[in-house]
Design a protein around this motif. Structure first.
Motif, PDB file in Angstrom:
ATOM      1  N   LEU A 113       0.885  -1.291   0.109  1.00  0.00           N
ATOM      2  CA  LEU A 113       0.029   0.032  -0.016  1.00  0.00           C
ATOM      3  C   LEU A 113       0.831   1.327   0.050  1.00  0.00           C
ATOM      4  CD1 LEU A 113      -2.610   1.245   0.124  1.00  0.00           C
ATOM      5  CD2 LEU A 113      -2.522   1.271   2.665  1.00  0.00           C
ATOM      6  N   ASP A 114       0.537   2.123  -0.830  1.00  0.00           N
ATOM      7  CA  ASP A 114       1.320   3.231  -1.119  1.00  0.00           C
ATOM      8  C   ASP A 114       0.332   4.511  -0.587  1.00  0.00           C
ATOM      9  OD1 ASP A 114       2.515   5.794  -1.808  1.00  0.00           O
ATOM     10  OD2 ASP A 114       2.534   5.335  -3.665  1.00  0.00           O
ATOM     11  N   GLU A 171      -4.156  -4.618   2.549  1.00  0.00           N
ATOM     12  CA  GLU A 171      -4.661  -3.446   1.714  1.00  0.00           C
ATOM     13  C   GLU A 171      -3.852  -3.250   0.782  1.00  0.00           C
ATOM     14  OE1 GLU A 171      -6.497  -0.115   4.198  1.00  0.00           O
ATOM     15  OE2 GLU A 171      -4.951  -1.199   5.502  1.00  0.00           O
ATOM     16  N   GLY A 172      -3.902  -2.588  -0.473  1.00  0.00           N
ATOM     17  CA  GLY A 172      -2.918  -2.371  -1.639  1.00  0.00           C
ATOM     18  C   GLY A 172      -3.572  -1.297  -2.524  1.00  0.00           C
ATOM     19  N   SER A 173      -2.382  -0.910  -3.293  1.00  0.00           N
ATOM     20  CA  SER A 173      -2.543   0.031  -4.275  1.00  0.00           C
ATOM     21  C   SER A 173      -1.865  -0.249  -5.458  1.00  0.00           C
ATOM     22  CB  SER A 173      -1.858   1.458  -3.689  1.00  0.00           C
ATOM     23  OG  SER A 173      -0.546   1.133  -3.592  1.00  0.00           O
ATOM     24  N   ARG A 174      -2.379   0.668  -6.636  1.00  0.00           N
ATOM     25  CA  ARG A 174      -1.798   0.226  -7.904  1.00  0.00           C
ATOM     26  C   ARG A 174      -2.118   1.648  -8.605  1.00  0.00           C
ATOM     27  NH1 ARG A 174       0.208  -4.107 -10.889  1.00  0.00           N
ATOM     28  NH2 ARG A 174      -0.460  -4.075 -12.846  1.00  0.00           N
ATOM     29  N   VAL A 175      -0.944   1.959  -9.339  1.00  0.00           N
ATOM     30  CA  VAL A 175      -0.877   3.013 -10.221  1.00  0.00           C
ATOM     31  C   VAL A 175      -0.471   2.716 -11.674  1.00  0.00           C
ATOM     32  CG1 VAL A 175       1.200   4.005  -9.165  1.00  0.00           C
ATOM     33  CG2 VAL A 175      -0.184   5.394 -10.303  1.00  0.00           C
ATOM     34  N   ARG A 198       2.518  -0.215 -11.120  1.00  0.00           N
ATOM     35  CA  ARG A 198       3.363  -0.375  -9.959  1.00  0.00           C
ATOM     36  C   ARG A 198       2.432  -0.302  -8.597  1.00  0.00           C
ATOM     37  NH1 ARG A 198       7.824  -2.743 -12.062  1.00  0.00           N
ATOM     38  NH2 ARG A 198       8.069  -1.937 -14.106  1.00  0.00           N
ATOM     39  N   ARG A 199       2.871  -0.778  -7.708  1.00  0.00           N
ATOM     40  CA  ARG A 199       2.310  -0.625  -6.354  1.00  0.00           C
ATOM     41  C   ARG A 199       2.500   0.868  -5.823  1.00  0.00           C
ATOM     42  NH1 ARG A 199      -1.637  -4.565  -4.584  1.00  0.00           N
ATOM     43  NH2 ARG A 199      -0.719  -6.535  -4.846  1.00  0.00           N
ATOM     44  N   PHE A 200       3.611   1.262  -5.971  1.00  0.00           N
ATOM     45  CA  PHE A 200       3.951   2.717  -5.685  1.00  0.00           C
ATOM     46  C   PHE A 200       4.211   3.506  -6.716  1.00  0.00           C
ATOM     47  CE2 PHE A 200       4.380   0.254  -1.712  1.00  0.00           C
ATOM     48  CZ  PHE A 200       4.424   0.994  -0.542  1.00  0.00           C
ATOM     49  N   ARG A 201       3.707   4.787  -6.353  1.00  0.00           N
ATOM     50  CA  ARG A 201       3.925   5.929  -7.536  1.00  0.00           C
ATOM     51  C   ARG A 201       5.628   6.134  -7.950  1.00  0.00           C
ATOM     52  NH1 ARG A 201       1.793  12.148  -7.051  1.00  0.00           N
ATOM     53  NH2 ARG A 201       2.843  12.829  -9.128  1.00  0.00           N
ATOM     54  N   HIS A 202       6.264   6.228  -6.829  1.00  0.00           N
ATOM     55  CA  HIS A 202       7.782   6.615  -7.177  1.00  0.00           C
ATOM     56  C   HIS A 202       8.466   5.448  -7.992  1.00  0.00           C
ATOM     57  CE1 HIS A 202       9.682   3.772  -4.283  1.00  0.00           C
ATOM     58  NE2 HIS A 202       8.954   4.185  -3.406  1.00  0.00           N
ATOM     59  N   VAL A 277      14.252 -24.223 -17.955  1.00  0.00           N
ATOM     60  CA  VAL A 277      13.162 -23.578 -17.635  1.00  0.00           C
ATOM     61  C   VAL A 277      12.733 -23.617 -16.235  1.00  0.00           C
ATOM     62  CG1 VAL A 277      10.631 -23.462 -18.209  1.00  0.00           C
ATOM     63  CG2 VAL A 277      12.318 -23.258 -20.201  1.00  0.00           C
ATOM     64  N   ASN A 278      12.473 -22.412 -15.370  1.00  0.00           N
ATOM     65  CA  ASN A 278      11.959 -22.548 -13.973  1.00  0.00           C
ATOM     66  C   ASN A 278      10.958 -21.535 -13.980  1.00  0.00           C
ATOM     67  OD1 ASN A 278      14.308 -24.426 -12.735  1.00  0.00           O
ATOM     68  ND2 ASN A 278      15.545 -22.860 -13.971  1.00  0.00           N
ATOM     69  N   VAL A 279       9.625 -22.211 -13.488  1.00  0.00           N
ATOM     70  CA  VAL A 279       8.449 -21.355 -13.416  1.00  0.00           C
ATOM     71  C   VAL A 279       8.076 -21.412 -11.744  1.00  0.00           C
ATOM     72  CG1 VAL A 279       6.069 -20.926 -13.985  1.00  0.00           C
ATOM     73  CG2 VAL A 279       7.711 -21.653 -15.698  1.00  0.00           C
ATOM     74  N   VAL A 280       7.778 -20.158 -11.140  1.00  0.00           N
ATOM     75  CA  VAL A 280       7.509 -20.383  -9.984  1.00  0.00           C
ATOM     76  C   VAL A 280       5.985 -19.540  -9.630  1.00  0.00           C
ATOM     77  CG1 VAL A 280       9.635 -20.308  -8.870  1.00  0.00           C
ATOM     78  CG2 VAL A 280       8.626 -18.142  -9.295  1.00  0.00           C
ATOM     79  N   ASP A 281       5.313 -19.850  -8.883  1.00  0.00           N
ATOM     80  CA  ASP A 281       4.167 -18.973  -8.620  1.00  0.00           C
ATOM     81  C   ASP A 281       4.438 -18.506  -6.928  1.00  0.00           C
ATOM     82  OD1 ASP A 281       1.280 -17.903  -8.915  1.00  0.00           O
ATOM     83  OD2 ASP A 281       0.887 -18.739  -7.220  1.00  0.00           O
ATOM     84  N   ASP A 282       4.702 -17.038  -6.935  1.00  0.00           N
ATOM     85  CA  ASP A 282       5.303 -16.560  -5.494  1.00  0.00           C
ATOM     86  C   ASP A 282       4.619 -15.572  -4.978  1.00  0.00           C
ATOM     87  OD1 ASP A 282       6.592 -15.795  -3.290  1.00  0.00           O
ATOM     88  OD2 ASP A 282       8.615 -15.620  -4.421  1.00  0.00           O
ATOM     89  N   PRO A 283       3.357 -15.556  -4.173  1.00  0.00           N
ATOM     90  CA  PRO A 283       2.586 -14.401  -3.768  1.00  0.00           C
ATOM     91  C   PRO A 283       3.097 -13.610  -2.411  1.00  0.00           C
ATOM     92  CG  PRO A 283       1.804 -16.555  -2.790  1.00  0.00           C
ATOM     93  CD  PRO A 283       3.067 -16.992  -3.817  1.00  0.00           C
ATOM     94  N   LEU A 284       4.570 -14.098  -2.277  1.00  0.00           N
ATOM     95  CA  LEU A 284       5.254 -13.242  -1.142  1.00  0.00           C
ATOM     96  C   LEU A 284       6.033 -12.223  -1.524  1.00  0.00           C
ATOM     97  CD1 LEU A 284       5.513 -16.269   1.022  1.00  0.00           C
ATOM     98  CD2 LEU A 284       3.899 -14.652   1.281  1.00  0.00           C
ATOM     99  N   ILE A 285       6.232 -11.867  -2.777  1.00  0.00           N
ATOM    100  CA  ILE A 285       7.048 -10.933  -3.294  1.00  0.00           C
ATOM    101  C   ILE A 285       6.708  -9.785  -2.714  1.00  0.00           C
ATOM    102  CG2 ILE A 285       8.125  -9.875  -5.085  1.00  0.00           C
ATOM    103  CD1 ILE A 285       7.664 -12.447  -6.842  1.00  0.00           C
ATOM    104  N   PRO A 286       7.462  -8.918  -1.661  1.00  0.00           N
ATOM    105  CA  PRO A 286       7.361  -7.423  -1.556  1.00  0.00           C
ATOM    106  C   PRO A 286       6.821  -6.500  -2.767  1.00  0.00           C
ATOM    107  CG  PRO A 286       9.393  -8.401  -0.160  1.00  0.00           C
ATOM    108  CD  PRO A 286       8.775  -9.370  -1.351  1.00  0.00           C
ATOM    109  N   ARG A 287       5.880  -6.014  -2.506  1.00  0.00           N
ATOM    110  CA  ARG A 287       5.358  -4.876  -3.355  1.00  0.00           C
ATOM    111  C   ARG A 287       4.809  -5.450  -4.799  1.00  0.00           C
ATOM    112  NH1 ARG A 287       8.367   0.867  -2.510  1.00  0.00           N
ATOM    113  NH2 ARG A 287       8.279   0.992  -0.444  1.00  0.00           N
ATOM    114  N   GLY A 288       4.929  -7.125  -4.932  1.00  0.00           N
ATOM    115  CA  GLY A 288       4.627  -7.659  -6.027  1.00  0.00           C
ATOM    116  C   GLY A 288       3.173  -7.259  -6.586  1.00  0.00           C
TER     117      GLY A 288
END
Length: 447
Positions: A113-114, A171-175, A198-202, A277-288
């Motif tokens: 969240l931004d 909570e989250g944001s997207r711009v 991105r999640r964060f404007r900057h 080839v390596n494919v992952v599903d990762d919901p724990l990436i900060p700001r992903g």
């Protein structure tokens, strides 16, 4: 926002239990959204909205029912509870649809969240969109029109509360900024686009950079033509590769597997792609872009390695598909305000290699560089794949003439096994993402 959402969910769950539900689950969503579009310097559209909604799923024995509402008055919530219970009474029993046992847990802070975006208004968005479009026009006087430039932001929250002891919120944001310039090319009009989100404007690329890239892309397409039909190595730009990875998810989703509507249904533990080839599903990436601390059933999020060294390691499962396959959930459930949860991807990524995109092109004496695809020519049961495409011919290790109105095709199994180069340019602006990569050989149909 957050405490209110959880409290509302808890209130509805408690009311459903008191009125006879064996189990109750409430999903509450709220968001504030802004979207601005300009075209040739004029504002064409400004939309701003705020919404809240709650969905309730109840179980009475093996029967379930769900309803949703945006009426959060006492009367509206009472109607919601009564309606969900009524639906459950008339539904067919399905033991596999019963909810999982979930419990509260410590939720990781994924920095989604931004808060500065709460003060990001229409004038801010308009200014960024204008800058992006102006930069696109400045690239060349051959760019005479525009499909528009847009800028938007979303700020919101999601809460899940169940009668089995789970309560969670994030909570989250997207711009985002995007622009699509247009240039005449004989009797045709060429369009191209660039964008960022991105999640964060900057963290956004500058509107000038986005506009310049979009302008250069459309100018590069001028004079595009068909090429002769032939077999060629094909390099996929990340924007095109994303579509291929999205189709792959459809083949490893638990819903497709238990229905046996995928060519990969019996392939777990076997090679399904090239060794690199390596494919992952990762919901724990900060700001992903698709990160979340828990899934749609309240399981703690976890990273799932889907393909490792070319071998299929797991399917992505929610509780229902896991039971159908006599397995356990991979914490991959997603849900809307109504209906049953289903498997979903989060940050579904083809892991990057070490080569730059330029190095991959230099290493290709003759080939095709695909920048975009169109059409829906994919059969997940057989793996047959054929899509319209456009991009550039590669000659002597260099990008040369622009190409359009062609079709590329190969069996999907051969496509993934034929990957022989993977780029280092992974950019997570969407949940499904790939770097540049090359497939050893595909059929290119032109003239």
């Amino acid at each position: 926002m957050g405490d209110d959402l959880e409290q509302l969910g808890a209130r509805v769950v408690e009311a459903a239990r008191k009125q006879g539900a064996d189990v109750a689950e409430a999903l509450v969503r709220a968001h504030r959204e802004l979207s601005v579009r300009v075209r040739k310097g004029d504002v064409e559209m400004v939309e701003e909205a705020a919404s809240r909604g709650i969905g309730l799923r109840v179980f009475v024995g093996d029967r379930s029912g769900s309803m949703a509402t945006s009426d959060l008055t006492d009367t509206g919530l009472e109607t919601l509870v009564e309606g969900a219970l009524e639906v459950a009474k008339h539904s067919e029993p399905d033991p596999d649809a019963r909810p999982p046992e979930t419990h509260a847990f410590g939720q990781p802070d994924l920095d989604l969240l931004d808060r500065s975006l709460e003060d990001f208004g229409a004038r801010d968005a308009e200014a960024l969109a204008r800058e992006a479009e102006s930069a696109a026009f400045a690239v060349s006087d051959r760019i005479t029109n525009s499909e528009g430039a847009s800028c938007g932001r979303v700020v919101g929250g999601v809460a899940l509360v169940t009668s089995q002891g789970f309560s969670g919120l994030y909570e989250g944001s997207r711009v985002s900024i995007g622009v699509q310039p247009v240039a005449p090319d004989g009797d045709k009009l060429r369009t191209a686009a660039d964008w960022d989100a991105r999640r964060f404007r900057h963290a956004l690329r500058s509107p000038e950079a986005i506009g310049k890239e979009a302008g250069e892309r459309v100018v590069a397409k001028l004079g595009a033509s068909k090429i002769e039909s032939q077999q060629l190595p094909v390099i996929f730009h990340p924007d095109a590769g994303r579509a291929l990875l999205s189709a792959l998810f459809g083949c490893i989703s638990g819903s497709a597997v238990y229905r046996r509507s995928t060519y990969l249904a019996d392939r777990e533990g076997t090679p399904v792609a090239a060794e690199g080839v390596n494919v992952v599903d990762d919901p724990l990436i900060p700001r992903g872009p698709a990160s979340r601390p828990f899934d749609g059933e309240g399981f703690a999020s976890r990273k799932n390695v889907v393909i490792s060294g070319g071998t299929l390691k797991t399917f992505l499962l929610d509780t229902y598909s896991a039971r159908k396959l006599q397995r356990l959930s991979t914490a991959s459930a997603s849900r809307g305000l109504t209906g049953r949860p289903s498997p979903s991807a989060t940050n579904f990524v083809l892991q990057p290699g070490e080569l730059s995109p330029e190095a991959i092109v230099r290493d290709t004496p003759k080939g095709l560089y695909v920048t975009s695809m169109m059409g829906f020519g994919f059969n997940p049961v057989t793996g047959d794949f054929s899509r319209g495409a456009e991009g550039f011919l590669i000659e002597n290790g260099q990008i040369s003439q622009p190409v359009s109105e062609i079709t590329i095709g190969v069996n999907f199994d051969d496509l993934w096994k034929g990957i022989d180069a993977i780029g280092s340019d992974l950019d997570l602006k969407t949940g499904t993402a790939t770097p540049t990569f090359r497939v050893r050989q595909m059929t290119v149909a032109g003239t």
